[in-house]
Design a protein around this motif. Structure first.
Motif, PDB file in Angstrom:
ATOM      1  N   VAL A  36      59.869  28.338  98.974  1.00 49.52           N
ATOM      2  CA  VAL A  36      58.744  27.415  98.897  1.00 49.52           C
ATOM      3  C   VAL A  36      58.611  26.910  97.471  1.00 49.52           C
ATOM      4  O   VAL A  36      58.556  27.708  96.529  1.00 49.52           O
ATOM      5  CB  VAL A  36      57.417  28.092  99.325  1.00 49.52           C
ATOM      6  N   ARG A  37      58.558  25.594  97.331  1.00 52.81           N
ATOM      7  CA  ARG A  37      58.236  25.006  96.036  1.00 52.81           C
ATOM      8  C   ARG A  37      56.718  25.003  95.879  1.00 52.81           C
ATOM      9  O   ARG A  37      55.986  24.773  96.842  1.00 52.81           O
ATOM     10  CB  ARG A  37      58.757  23.566  95.957  1.00 52.81           C
ATOM     11  N   HIS A  38      56.250  25.250  94.671  1.00 53.59           N
ATOM     12  CA  HIS A  38      54.814  25.276  94.394  1.00 53.59           C
ATOM     13  C   HIS A  38      54.121  23.980  94.837  1.00 53.59           C
ATOM     14  O   HIS A  38      54.753  22.949  95.028  1.00 53.59           O
ATOM     15  CB  HIS A  38      54.574  25.490  92.894  1.00 53.59           C
ATOM     16  N   PHE A  39      52.789  24.065  94.961  1.00 55.05           N
ATOM     17  CA  PHE A  39      51.992  22.888  95.290  1.00 55.05           C
ATOM     18  C   PHE A  39      52.192  21.790  94.238  1.00 55.05           C
ATOM     19  O   PHE A  39      52.597  22.061  93.109  1.00 55.05           O
ATOM     20  CB  PHE A  39      50.499  23.242  95.320  1.00 55.05           C
ATOM     21  N   LYS A  40      51.864  20.575  94.613  1.00 50.97           N
ATOM     22  CA  LYS A  40      51.939  19.447  93.682  1.00 50.97           C
ATOM     23  C   LYS A  40      51.030  19.708  92.487  1.00 50.97           C
ATOM     24  O   LYS A  40      49.917  20.202  92.629  1.00 50.97           O
ATOM     25  CB  LYS A  40      51.519  18.159  94.392  1.00 50.97           C
TER      26      LYS A  40
ATOM     27  N   HIS B 141      50.940  10.765  84.614  1.00 53.03           N
ATOM     28  CA  HIS B 141      51.727  10.352  83.451  1.00 53.03           C
ATOM     29  C   HIS B 141      51.714   8.834  83.331  1.00 53.03           C
ATOM     30  O   HIS B 141      51.484   8.121  84.305  1.00 53.03           O
ATOM     31  CB  HIS B 141      53.170  10.846  83.577  1.00 53.03           C
ATOM     32  N   LYS B 142      51.976   8.378  82.118  1.00 52.01           N
ATOM     33  CA  LYS B 142      52.110   6.940  81.896  1.00 52.01           C
ATOM     34  C   LYS B 142      53.433   6.471  82.481  1.00 52.01           C
ATOM     35  O   LYS B 142      54.376   7.254  82.608  1.00 52.01           O
ATOM     36  CB  LYS B 142      52.075   6.629  80.391  1.00 52.01           C
ATOM     37  N   ARG B 143      53.513   5.202  82.804  1.00 50.74           N
ATOM     38  CA  ARG B 143      54.763   4.677  83.361  1.00 50.74           C
ATOM     39  C   ARG B 143      55.848   4.595  82.296  1.00 50.74           C
ATOM     40  O   ARG B 143      57.001   4.901  82.545  1.00 50.74           O
ATOM     41  CB  ARG B 143      54.525   3.291  83.973  1.00 50.74           C
ATOM     42  N   MET B 144      55.474   4.191  81.082  1.00 49.26           N
ATOM     43  CA  MET B 144      56.430   4.049  79.983  1.00 49.26           C
ATOM     44  C   MET B 144      56.115   5.088  78.909  1.00 49.26           C
ATOM     45  O   MET B 144      54.956   5.262  78.531  1.00 49.26           O
ATOM     46  CB  MET B 144      56.354   2.646  79.388  1.00 49.26           C
ATOM     47  N   MET B 145      57.170   5.744  78.409  1.00 43.29           N
ATOM     48  CA  MET B 145      56.973   6.827  77.436  1.00 43.29           C
ATOM     49  C   MET B 145      58.074   6.828  76.378  1.00 43.29           C
ATOM     50  O   MET B 145      59.221   6.490  76.680  1.00 43.29           O
ATOM     51  CB  MET B 145      57.042   8.193  78.133  1.00 43.29           C
TER      52      MET B 145
ATOM     53  N   SER C 210      55.432  17.088  79.446  1.00 44.50           N
ATOM     54  CA  SER C 210      56.060  18.289  80.006  1.00 44.50           C
ATOM     55  C   SER C 210      55.261  19.540  79.649  1.00 44.50           C
ATOM     56  O   SER C 210      55.106  20.454  80.476  1.00 44.50           O
ATOM     57  CB  SER C 210      57.499  18.433  79.510  1.00 44.50           C
ATOM     58  N   GLU C 211      54.737  19.591  78.432  1.00 41.61           N
ATOM     59  CA  GLU C 211      53.924  20.737  78.008  1.00 41.61           C
ATOM     60  C   GLU C 211      52.608  20.777  78.792  1.00 41.61           C
ATOM     61  O   GLU C 211      52.153  21.849  79.190  1.00 41.61           O
ATOM     62  CB  GLU C 211      53.657  20.673  76.505  1.00 41.61           C
ATOM     63  N   ARG C 212      51.990  19.610  79.004  1.00 41.31           N
ATOM     64  CA  ARG C 212      50.752  19.558  79.787  1.00 41.31           C
ATOM     65  C   ARG C 212      51.015  19.991  81.231  1.00 41.31           C
ATOM     66  O   ARG C 212      50.203  20.674  81.847  1.00 41.31           O
ATOM     67  CB  ARG C 212      50.161  18.137  79.781  1.00 41.31           C
ATOM     68  N   TYR C 213      52.152  19.588  81.772  1.00 37.15           N
ATOM     69  CA  TYR C 213      52.530  19.927  83.146  1.00 37.15           C
ATOM     70  C   TYR C 213      52.561  21.440  83.332  1.00 37.15           C
ATOM     71  O   TYR C 213      52.143  21.954  84.369  1.00 37.15           O
ATOM     72  CB  TYR C 213      53.891  19.303  83.452  1.00 37.15           C
ATOM     73  N   GLU C 214      53.052  22.163  82.333  1.00 32.70           N
ATOM     74  CA  GLU C 214      53.148  23.626  82.420  1.00 32.70           C
ATOM     75  C   GLU C 214      51.781  24.271  82.574  1.00 32.70           C
ATOM     76  O   GLU C 214      51.652  25.344  83.160  1.00 32.70           O
ATOM     77  CB  GLU C 214      53.851  24.196  81.180  1.00 32.70           C
ATOM     78  N   ARG C 215      50.732  23.627  82.031  1.00 32.05           N
ATOM     79  CA  ARG C 215      49.385  24.214  82.048  1.00 32.05           C
ATOM     80  C   ARG C 215      48.476  23.614  83.118  1.00 32.05           C
ATOM     81  O   ARG C 215      47.362  24.094  83.331  1.00 32.05           O
ATOM     82  CB  ARG C 215      48.717  24.020  80.682  1.00 32.05           C
TER      83      ARG C 215
ATOM     84  N   TYR D  52      58.671  37.253  96.232  1.00 28.35           N
ATOM     85  CA  TYR D  52      58.998  37.103  94.826  1.00 28.35           C
ATOM     86  C   TYR D  52      58.481  35.745  94.364  1.00 28.35           C
ATOM     87  O   TYR D  52      58.520  34.762  95.110  1.00 28.35           O
ATOM     88  CB  TYR D  52      60.511  37.157  94.604  1.00 28.35           C
ATOM     89  N   VAL D  53      58.023  35.680  93.118  1.00 26.12           N
ATOM     90  CA  VAL D  53      57.446  34.435  92.618  1.00 26.12           C
ATOM     91  C   VAL D  53      57.764  34.265  91.135  1.00 26.12           C
ATOM     92  O   VAL D  53      57.839  35.241  90.383  1.00 26.12           O
ATOM     93  CB  VAL D  53      55.912  34.409  92.878  1.00 26.12           C
ATOM     94  N   SER D  54      57.958  33.024  90.736  1.00 29.48           N
ATOM     95  CA  SER D  54      58.109  32.682  89.326  1.00 29.48           C
ATOM     96  C   SER D  54      56.857  33.117  88.567  1.00 29.48           C
ATOM     97  O   SER D  54      55.764  33.178  89.132  1.00 29.48           O
ATOM     98  CB  SER D  54      58.297  31.165  89.200  1.00 29.48           C
ATOM     99  N   ASP D  55      57.012  33.401  87.283  1.00 31.40           N
ATOM    100  CA  ASP D  55      55.853  33.828  86.486  1.00 31.40           C
ATOM    101  C   ASP D  55      55.008  32.660  85.981  1.00 31.40           C
ATOM    102  O   ASP D  55      54.021  32.877  85.273  1.00 31.40           O
ATOM    103  CB  ASP D  55      56.313  34.700  85.305  1.00 31.40           C
ATOM    104  N   LEU D  56      55.347  31.422  86.339  1.00 28.62           N
ATOM    105  CA  LEU D  56      54.555  30.282  85.890  1.00 28.62           C
ATOM    106  C   LEU D  56      53.330  30.111  86.799  1.00 28.62           C
ATOM    107  O   LEU D  56      53.418  30.302  88.018  1.00 28.62           O
ATOM    108  CB  LEU D  56      55.410  29.013  85.879  1.00 28.62           C
ATOM    109  N   PRO D  57      52.184  29.745  86.214  1.00 32.01           N
ATOM    110  CA  PRO D  57      50.915  29.723  86.973  1.00 32.01           C
ATOM    111  C   PRO D  57      50.943  28.898  88.256  1.00 32.01           C
ATOM    112  O   PRO D  57      50.355  29.305  89.261  1.00 32.01           O
ATOM    113  CB  PRO D  57      49.915  29.144  85.966  1.00 32.01           C
ATOM    114  N   ARG D  58      51.599  27.739  88.246  1.00 32.92           N
ATOM    115  CA  ARG D  58      51.590  26.896  89.453  1.00 32.92           C
ATOM    116  C   ARG D  58      52.272  27.581  90.632  1.00 32.92           C
ATOM    117  O   ARG D  58      51.883  27.391  91.782  1.00 32.92           O
ATOM    118  CB  ARG D  58      52.220  25.532  89.158  1.00 32.92           C
TER     119      ARG D  58
END
Length: 195
Positions: free
Chosen positions: A6-10, A15-19, A28-33, A52-58
């Motif tokens: 299972v992939r985590h929830f959305k 994000h902005k369209r142009m970066m 990417s850093e904001r996405y992690e939190r 079993y689960v990844s240790d990332l909060p999402r």
């Protein structure tokens, strides 16, 4: 043996369209939190012996919604980092270009990426060599790009299941197979597990 992926929830991280490359890195850093957007996951009445689960909060948040027992948290299941494939100061590119080209850079072994394709494969193999193969049904909750690569390793070990081309958030993918023989010492690997 049955393995559910299972992939985590959305993740709620617009994000902005142009970066620029720096803006993509910051996103990417904001996405992690960022928090996830919960949805009902169709588990088809399946009962799981272990999760079993990844240790990332999402991933942990998602696992708690789909599994009621103790979670076995493991950093080997973390997502493959997707770093900017080039450095730009003022030039902006569409978000999709940053995302797709970062994955292409990983595939073609670019030094722009923190983890190589071989390192990702070895990480998946290390995880598969240490899980409890005495269980009849194993649930794994983690990340999209990791799941995409994980299914390939399962198939190498003789598992069958739907070929997942585009990994969706909060969807169960199931694979069936015999208990594979570990290529490493299970006792050595279990001592390194994060639970």
């Amino acid at each position: 043996m049955r393995i559910g992926l299972v992939r985590h929830f959305k993740v709620n991280c617009p994000h902005k369209r142009m970066m620029t490359s720096e803006e993509f890195r910051q996103w990417s850093e904001r996405y992690e939190r960022a928090k996830v957007i919960k949805n009902k996951v169709e588990m088809y009445g399946s009962k799981w012996d272990i999760c079993y689960v990844s240790d990332l909060p999402r991933a942990i948040t998602t696992a708690k919604e789909v599994y009621s027992g103790n979670l076995h948290i493991d950093k080997l299941l973390r997502e493959v980092d997707n770093a900017p494939f080039i450095h730009t100061e003022r030039i902006k590119l569409p978000f999709e270009i940053w995302h797709v080209c970062g994955r292409l850079a990983w595939y073609f072994k670019s030094k722009s990426q923190p983890e190589t394709r071989e390192e990702t494969r070895k990480r998946i193999e290390a995880f598969l060599n240490k899980i409890d193969w005495s269980k009849e049904s194993v649930l794994i909750v983690f990340h999209g790009f990791m799941l995409y690569n994980f299914q390939k390793e399962l198939k190498k070990r003789g598992f069958t299941g739907e070929r997942v081309r585009r990994v969706k958030n909060g969807v169960l993918y199931q694979f069936i197979g015999e208990n594979p023989v570990s290529t490493e010492s299970a006792s050595d690997d279990k001592e390194q597990s994060v639970s």
